[in-house]
Design an enzyme around this catalytic site. Sequence first.
Site, short mmCIF file in Angstrom:
data_model
loop_
_atom_site.label_atom_id
_atom_site.label_comp_id
_atom_site.label_asym_id
_atom_site.label_seq_id
_atom_site.Cartn_x
_atom_site.Cartn_y
_atom_site.Cartn_z
CB CYS A 65 -15.33 20.37 -19.80
SG CYS A 65 -13.62 20.41 -20.38
CG HIS A 98 6.35 27.45 -7.86
ND1 HIS A 98 7.33 26.59 -8.25
CD2 HIS A 98 6.34 27.43 -6.51
CE1 HIS A 98 7.91 26.05 -7.20
NE2 HIS A 98 7.32 26.55 -6.11
#
Length: 150
Positions: A65, A98
Site C-alpha cells: 500500500c 527469527h
Amino acid sequence: MKVALGCDHAGFALKDTVAEQIKRLGHEVLDCGTFSAQSTDYPDYAEKVAKAIANKQAQRGILICGSGVGVCIAANKVKGVRASICHDAYSAQQAVEHDGLNVLCLGARIIGPATAEELVTRFLSATFSNGERHLRRLNKVLTLEKNNFK
C-alpha cells in the site's frame, strides 16, 4: 513456493515489479488484486492475501500500500498471519529467520523498485532458523494468538 500478492491503488505501481521479481526467483504468484490504480480499500486485499496464507493456498504473502502500515495492520488480524513492514534488507530476512514472518508489507510511497526487488529476494530466500530461542519465542507468539483469536 506460491506467493500471494496483493495491493491497494497506492501500491499498484509497484505490484508488477514485485510480481516479476517473485517469478524471477522461481516462485509462483497468486494475484489477489487490485487490478487497476482506481481507488480501493486496503483491508480488502490484505484479507485476501492473509486468508491465502491462513488457508495454506500460499506459503508466503506480500502486500503493498502507500506506507505499508494499513495492509500490515489488517493482515495481522487473520489468525496464522505474521505480517510486518520491512523497508530494509536486514529486516526482510531476519524477520523470517527469527520471527517466522510470512507476509511482507511494503510501502510504495516509501521505497522504490530496486529496493522492493531486494526486499522480496531477501524475504523469499530466508527460512525460519528453528533455533531453540526462536522456536520458544514464536511459540509464545502463537499462544498469544490462540488466546486472543477465539
